[in-house]
Each structure stands twice: as C-alpha cells, then as structure tokens.
Scaffold this motif. Structure first.
Motif, PDB file in Angstrom:
ATOM      1  N   THR A  53       0.524  -1.255   0.458  1.00 22.71           N
ATOM      2  CA  THR A  53       0.396   0.253  -0.222  1.00 22.71           C
ATOM      3  C   THR A  53       1.189   1.717  -0.182  1.00 22.71           C
ATOM      4  O   THR A  53       0.871   2.813  -0.745  1.00 22.71           O
ATOM      5  CB  THR A  53      -1.044  -0.257   1.301  1.00 22.71           C
ATOM      6  N   LEU A  54       2.284   1.042   0.732  1.00 22.84           N
ATOM      7  CA  LEU A  54       2.769   1.918   0.839  1.00 22.84           C
ATOM      8  C   LEU A  54       3.300   2.632  -0.121  1.00 22.84           C
ATOM      9  O   LEU A  54       4.220   3.920  -0.610  1.00 22.84           O
ATOM     10  CB  LEU A  54       4.279   1.795   1.890  1.00 22.84           C
ATOM     11  N   LEU A  55       3.701   1.818  -1.460  1.00 20.93           N
ATOM     12  CA  LEU A  55       4.022   1.329  -2.222  1.00 20.93           C
ATOM     13  C   LEU A  55       3.375   2.716  -3.588  1.00 20.93           C
ATOM     14  O   LEU A  55       4.223   3.128  -4.826  1.00 20.93           O
ATOM     15  CB  LEU A  55       4.716   0.050  -3.481  1.00 20.93           C
ATOM     16  N   ILE A  56       1.827   2.018  -3.270  1.00 20.47           N
ATOM     17  CA  ILE A  56       1.404   2.699  -4.222  1.00 20.47           C
ATOM     18  C   ILE A  56       0.947   4.645  -4.123  1.00 20.47           C
ATOM     19  O   ILE A  56       0.140   5.004  -4.286  1.00 20.47           O
ATOM     20  CB  ILE A  56       0.511   1.817  -4.711  1.00 20.47           C
ATOM     21  N   ASP A  57       0.414   4.432  -2.176  1.00 25.25           N
ATOM     22  CA  ASP A  57       0.324   5.310  -1.078  1.00 25.25           C
ATOM     23  C   ASP A  57       1.253   6.076  -1.141  1.00 25.25           C
ATOM     24  O   ASP A  57       1.810   6.537  -0.597  1.00 25.25           O
ATOM     25  CB  ASP A  57      -0.930   4.957  -0.316  1.00 25.25           C
ATOM     26  N   LEU A  58       1.859   7.235  -2.172  1.00 23.48           N
ATOM     27  CA  LEU A  58       3.029   8.031  -1.776  1.00 23.48           C
ATOM     28  C   LEU A  58       2.581   9.271  -0.824  1.00 23.48           C
ATOM     29  O   LEU A  58       3.479   9.944   0.413  1.00 23.48           O
ATOM     30  CB  LEU A  58       3.719   8.786  -2.826  1.00 23.48           C
ATOM     31  N   GLY A  59       1.406   9.745  -0.505  1.00 20.20           N
ATOM     32  CA  GLY A  59       1.069  10.500   0.726  1.00 20.20           C
ATOM     33  C   GLY A  59       0.958   9.667   1.958  1.00 20.20           C
ATOM     34  O   GLY A  59       1.651  10.342   2.974  1.00 20.20           O
ATOM     35  N   LEU A  60       0.495   8.553   1.516  1.00 22.59           N
ATOM     36  CA  LEU A  60       0.335   7.510   2.982  1.00 22.59           C
ATOM     37  C   LEU A  60       2.048   7.663   3.422  1.00 22.59           C
ATOM     38  O   LEU A  60       2.223   7.129   4.702  1.00 22.59           O
ATOM     39  CB  LEU A  60      -0.687   5.951   2.663  1.00 22.59           C
ATOM     40  N   ALA A  61       3.121   6.779   2.480  1.00 23.32           N
ATOM     41  CA  ALA A  61       4.658   7.013   2.755  1.00 23.32           C
ATOM     42  C   ALA A  61       4.517   7.800   3.263  1.00 23.32           C
ATOM     43  O   ALA A  61       6.085   7.363   4.780  1.00 23.32           O
ATOM     44  CB  ALA A  61       5.092   6.732   1.357  1.00 23.32           C
ATOM     45  N   ARG A  62       4.223   8.963   2.669  1.00 26.34           N
ATOM     46  CA  ARG A  62       5.399  10.122   3.223  1.00 26.34           C
ATOM     47  C   ARG A  62       4.606  10.454   4.869  1.00 26.34           C
ATOM     48  O   ARG A  62       5.904  11.090   6.231  1.00 26.34           O
ATOM     49  CB  ARG A  62       4.787  12.081   3.348  1.00 26.34           C
ATOM     50  N   GLN A  63       3.620  10.012   5.699  1.00 24.73           N
ATOM     51  CA  GLN A  63       3.096  10.374   7.243  1.00 24.73           C
ATOM     52  C   GLN A  63       3.523   9.451   7.590  1.00 24.73           C
ATOM     53  O   GLN A  63       4.355   9.182   8.555  1.00 24.73           O
ATOM     54  CB  GLN A  63       1.159  10.176   6.671  1.00 24.73           C
ATOM     55  N   VAL A  64       4.048   7.889   7.444  1.00 23.79           N
ATOM     56  CA  VAL A  64       4.542   6.876   8.007  1.00 23.79           C
ATOM     57  C   VAL A  64       6.163   7.964   7.721  1.00 23.79           C
ATOM     58  O   VAL A  64       6.711   7.409   9.322  1.00 23.79           O
ATOM     59  CB  VAL A  64       4.441   6.068   7.618  1.00 23.79           C
ATOM     60  N   GLY A  65       6.686   7.640   7.196  1.00 27.81           N
ATOM     61  CA  GLY A  65       8.006   8.369   7.108  1.00 27.81           C
ATOM     62  C   GLY A  65       7.962   9.306   8.224  1.00 27.81           C
ATOM     63  O   GLY A  65       9.281   9.557   9.055  1.00 27.81           O
ATOM     64  N   LEU A  66       7.473  10.755   7.899  1.00 26.45           N
ATOM     65  CA  LEU A  66       7.499  11.869   8.645  1.00 26.45           C
ATOM     66  C   LEU A  66       7.134  11.252  10.663  1.00 26.45           C
ATOM     67  O   LEU A  66       7.550  11.764  11.347  1.00 26.45           O
ATOM     68  CB  LEU A  66       6.878  13.121   8.376  1.00 26.45           C
ATOM     69  N   SER A  67       6.308  10.304  10.842  1.00 26.61           N
ATOM     70  CA  SER A  67       5.703   9.997  11.847  1.00 26.61           C
ATOM     71  C   SER A  67       7.171   9.334  12.307  1.00 26.61           C
ATOM     72  O   SER A  67       7.057   9.054  13.636  1.00 26.61           O
ATOM     73  CB  SER A  67       4.475   9.431  11.827  1.00 26.61           C
ATOM     74  N   LEU A  68       7.470   8.373  12.182  1.00 23.75           N
ATOM     75  CA  LEU A  68       9.024   7.086  12.342  1.00 23.75           C
ATOM     76  C   LEU A  68       9.405   8.910  12.732  1.00 23.75           C
ATOM     77  O   LEU A  68      10.192   8.617  13.563  1.00 23.75           O
ATOM     78  CB  LEU A  68       9.290   6.339  11.845  1.00 23.75           C
ATOM     79  N   PRO A 105      -0.705   8.190  10.753  1.00 24.07           N
ATOM     80  CA  PRO A 105      -1.669   7.231   8.893  1.00 24.07           C
ATOM     81  C   PRO A 105      -2.623   6.103  10.796  1.00 24.07           C
ATOM     82  O   PRO A 105      -2.678   6.566  11.603  1.00 24.07           O
ATOM     83  CB  PRO A 105      -0.737   6.614   8.834  1.00 24.07           C
ATOM     84  N   SER A 106      -3.429   7.008   9.407  1.00 21.43           N
ATOM     85  CA  SER A 106      -4.816   5.485  10.350  1.00 21.43           C
ATOM     86  C   SER A 106      -4.210   3.548   9.679  1.00 21.43           C
ATOM     87  O   SER A 106      -3.729   3.335   8.588  1.00 21.43           O
ATOM     88  CB  SER A 106      -5.886   5.842   9.466  1.00 21.43           C
ATOM     89  N   ALA A 107      -4.054   3.718  10.751  1.00 16.81           N
ATOM     90  CA  ALA A 107      -4.908   2.023  10.643  1.00 16.81           C
ATOM     91  C   ALA A 107      -4.791   1.271  10.194  1.00 16.81           C
ATOM     92  O   ALA A 107      -4.161   0.261   9.785  1.00 16.81           O
ATOM     93  CB  ALA A 107      -4.566   1.104  12.123  1.00 16.81           C
ATOM     94  N   SER A 108      -5.960   1.997  10.096  1.00 15.28           N
ATOM     95  CA  SER A 108      -6.361   0.939   8.584  1.00 15.28           C
ATOM     96  C   SER A 108      -6.224   1.378   6.932  1.00 15.28           C
ATOM     97  O   SER A 108      -6.412   0.166   6.649  1.00 15.28           O
ATOM     98  CB  SER A 108      -8.219   1.425   8.894  1.00 15.28           C
ATOM     99  N   LEU A 109      -5.679   2.100   7.000  1.00 16.16           N
ATOM    100  CA  LEU A 109      -5.038   2.348   5.595  1.00 16.16           C
ATOM    101  C   LEU A 109      -3.210   1.614   5.854  1.00 16.16           C
ATOM    102  O   LEU A 109      -2.724   0.958   5.160  1.00 16.16           O
ATOM    103  CB  LEU A 109      -4.630   4.181   5.682  1.00 16.16           C
ATOM    104  N   LEU A 110      -2.899   1.808   7.252  1.00 14.94           N
ATOM    105  CA  LEU A 110      -1.552   1.361   6.980  1.00 14.94           C
ATOM    106  C   LEU A 110      -0.892  -0.335   7.067  1.00 14.94           C
ATOM    107  O   LEU A 110       0.054  -0.937   6.603  1.00 14.94           O
ATOM    108  CB  LEU A 110      -0.678   1.665   8.748  1.00 14.94           C
ATOM    109  N   LEU A 111      -2.312  -1.313   7.929  1.00 10.39           N
ATOM    110  CA  LEU A 111      -2.652  -2.286   8.162  1.00 10.39           C
ATOM    111  C   LEU A 111      -3.024  -3.153   7.302  1.00 10.39           C
ATOM    112  O   LEU A 111      -3.906  -2.977   6.516  1.00 10.39           O
ATOM    113  CB  LEU A 111      -2.583  -2.792   9.673  1.00 10.39           C
ATOM    114  N   GLY A 112      -2.856  -4.436   6.829  1.00 10.45           N
ATOM    115  CA  GLY A 112      -3.403  -5.302   6.086  1.00 10.45           C
ATOM    116  C   GLY A 112      -3.317  -6.783   6.928  1.00 10.45           C
ATOM    117  O   GLY A 112      -2.824  -7.143   7.371  1.00 10.45           O
TER     118      GLY A 112
END
Length: 391
Positions: A53-68, A105-112
C-alpha cells in the motif's frame, strides 16, 4: 514490471519497515512468545504493515516516514533529558510536541492482513530442481483451474463460482512468498467465507508447496507478454561444471559477474566465450560437450532439470529450446532473451527497470547492440518489490 520509478526515500522506508517487522518477529520468537510454523518463526499477529500500500500511496508513505522521524526525535530527546538535567523540561516538551504534531497514519490504511507465514523465506533458492518439481505439482493439482499457461482458463475454471486469477500478471509480485505458500496449503476464501481455492495441505508437503511457487514465477515469465515479464526473475540456482573441476553452485561460481545461459543440443556449434559475461551451457541431459574447441564456452549446467527450467522461463517447448539465450545482470536478475544467430538489441530486454527505461539510446555511443544492452542493464538496476518490500 518492476514498480514505479525508484525513489531513494521510499526504498529506504520500505527496507526499514521490513527490517523492523522482521526484528520484532525474531525478538518475539527469542522470548518464546511465538512458536514455529512450517519450521520458521510464525508471525503472531493477524495484521502487518502493508508495504504494498505504501508503494502506491505516496501520501501515506510520507505520513509514515514523518511519523517515524518524529518518534526517533522524541526518543532521542527523552534519552538526552535523562542524562542532561539542565534542559530536561525543554527537551521533554520538544519530544512531546514532535509526537503530537506527527501526521500519524490511519491504522486501517497502514495495516493489511497477515498469516503465520507472511515473513517466511523460501528455502529452494529458485533452483532448477525446484522449478522442475513445481512443474509436476502444478500439472497435477493446479492446471485444471489455472490452465497449463497460468492464465486462469483451465478446463475446470468455468465450473467454479469465480474464475481463477491469472498468474501471468503482477499478482505474484504483490504477495510475499510466505503468503503464497500459506494460501497454497490453507486455500483461499472470499469475504463471505466461501472457499475460492481448495487447501492442499493434505496433498502437498512444504517442499512441494515452495516448488510450485517457483514454477509459477517461471510460468508467469514464459507466458507473459512478449518482452515484458510481469515479475522479475533471478538466475535459477544450478550446479556448474567447468572442464574437470568439481561442480559449483551458480551463485558461488559467477562471483557477481554477468551470466549468459545458452541452450545447446549438439546440433549447432558451441558459442564463443565472451569477456563481458560468463557463459553457461544448458544441455538436454546435463552432460558437457564431448569436445570443446579453443575459445568456445565449455562450462555446463550439470542438472538434467536445467533444460526444462530454462524452457519454462523462456516460454519455449523443450523441443524448440536449442539456441535460446538468457542474459543476467551483475545482480543476478535475468534481463534479456535472445536467439541463436540474431543480433542483440534493446528489443531483447524482458525486464525493464529504472528511470531511464524508456529513454532512447544513441546507437553511435556503443560499438554493437550487445554492448549497448549490457551497459543499459548495468545503468538500470532492477528495483523489485515483492509483497511490498524491496528485494
């Protein structure tokens, strides 16, 4: 076929997330908090970070990166505050502010969804023997629904509640090998709990399940669109013998060099050695040529299964394989397919990757098509994402 153009920060993020999850798994296993599944540590949770999901959703990936980054800053601030009393309040406040301001990020989007074998690694090393075993397993248990060519149009497909997915697509790349392994043995159900693929745990052992996954990868390449493999493939592992020397595993023998696999059946002259790559002869019976003239290639794949495996990857029948050539880059990825007597060119690329993948090359820059092809392979390394993680 190898994902969107590589971005260094996204690659680093995906690798970091994979290592963090693997580290957590091994820590959990070391403390006895999770057991084994099929001889490897079992992932104990029903969810995992969805790298795909992070691979195709760069906005979500940026959220994860900034949060880390915020989390790391907060941990450092707390560590410094514990050691430096003078500015403890400021440091603790800065750490808390970073955590509050982070775009979690929202857990529902981040987790699979995950299964116990999500992070299992295949023990087969994509060997020619495993591919040959997988071909037999596939013919017996899978071809009826998925079809002999893997396109999901087998003789039983029409009788199913829903058509089987085609294997000649990026489907295999979107799922981690460990999850494919789990679904082969445990089956697949739809969202209503109805089975869409039967479980084969009573018919197949672990060895057969891993082998059929290897064969599906080869089948995907061999039956994909011409000059566009949906899933990148590594050089299949095989034993190589040169003259009277003891056989060596291909991965050990090549030493990071480019490799050319050439199928020969004795009817045509042996190819010349070429200093730009190492040449491996693949023969129908695994036997070396009786005589090797000077300057001709003489290192041979010793396994009789190599012929069948290369035929599956190249998409040729065993009877028509002679003369087929496969080129692998320095990293061990198969990148181009050619035929005897035909000049190499960019049209022979079957695995295109990198930001310059579609950039035209000036023919005057290189002396011949093969050199141009090799230089392009070196300049455009494969960025392969398997189950959402860089390999």
């Amino acid at each position: 076929m190898s994902g969107p153009p590589p971005q260094a920060w996204l690659n680093a993020l995906l690798v970091l997330i994979e290592k963090l999850q693997l580290g957590l798994l091994w820590l959990w296993h070391a403390f006895g908090l999770t057991g084994d599944s099929h001889s490897q540590p079992a992932w104990p949770w029903a969810r995992r970070v969805a790298g795909e999901t992070l691979l195709i959703d760069l906005g979500l990936a940026r959220q994860v990166g900034l949060s880390l980054c915020a989390l790391v800053f907060a941990v450092l601030a707390i560590a410094i505050a514990l050691a430096w009393r003078r500015h403890r309040g400021v440091l603790l406040a800065a750490g808390a502010l970073a955590l509050v301001a982070a775009p979690w990020p929202s857990a529902s989007l981040l987790l699979g969804p995950a299964v116990p074998t999500s992070f299992h690694a295949s023990p087969t090393r994509f060997s020619v023997d495993a591919i040959a075993l997988g071909a037999r397993v596939y013919a017996q248990h899978c071809a009826g629904c998925h079809g002999a060519d893997g396109r999901g149009e087998g003789p039983l497909a029409a009788s199913l509640a829903q058509w089987p997915p085609t294997l000649v697509s990026p489907l295999l790349a979107r799922r981690a090998d460990g999850e494919l392994f789990w679904h082969v043995l445990a089956g697949i159900r739809d969202r209503h709990g109805q089975p869409t693929m039967p479980a084969f745990r009573d018919a197949l052992g672990d060895r057969e399940a891993w082998a059929v996954i290897d064969y599906m990868k080869a089948l995907s390449a061999g039956n994909g669109a011409e000059n566009n493999w949906p899933v990148p493939l590594r050089l299949p592992e095989m034993a190589i013998r040169c003259a009277d020397a003891s056989p060596l595993a291909l991965s050990q023998w090549r030493g990071g060099q480019r490799v050319r696999l050439v199928a020969v059946d004795g009817a045509a002259p042996l190819p010349y050695e070429d200093p730009r790559f190492l040449t491996v002869l693949v023969t129908p019976d695994g036997r070396p040529p009786a005589q090797v003239p000077r300057f001709r290639a003489g290192c041979t794949a010793t396994s009789p299964q190599a012929w069948q495996a290369v035929a599956a990857i190249a998409g040729e029948s065993s009877a028509r394989l002679a003369g087929t050539q496969l080129l692998a880059d320095r990293a061990g990825w198969l990148r181009a397919r050619g035929a005897s007597g035909r000049q190499w060119s960019d049209a022979d690329l079957v695995c295109v990757s990198g930001p310059g993948a579609n950039t035209p090359r000036n023919a005057a820059e290189t002396p011949d098509g093969l050199t141009a092809l090799l230089l392009r392979m070196d300049a455009e390394p494969v960025r392969f994402v398997k189950g959402g993680f860089i390999h």
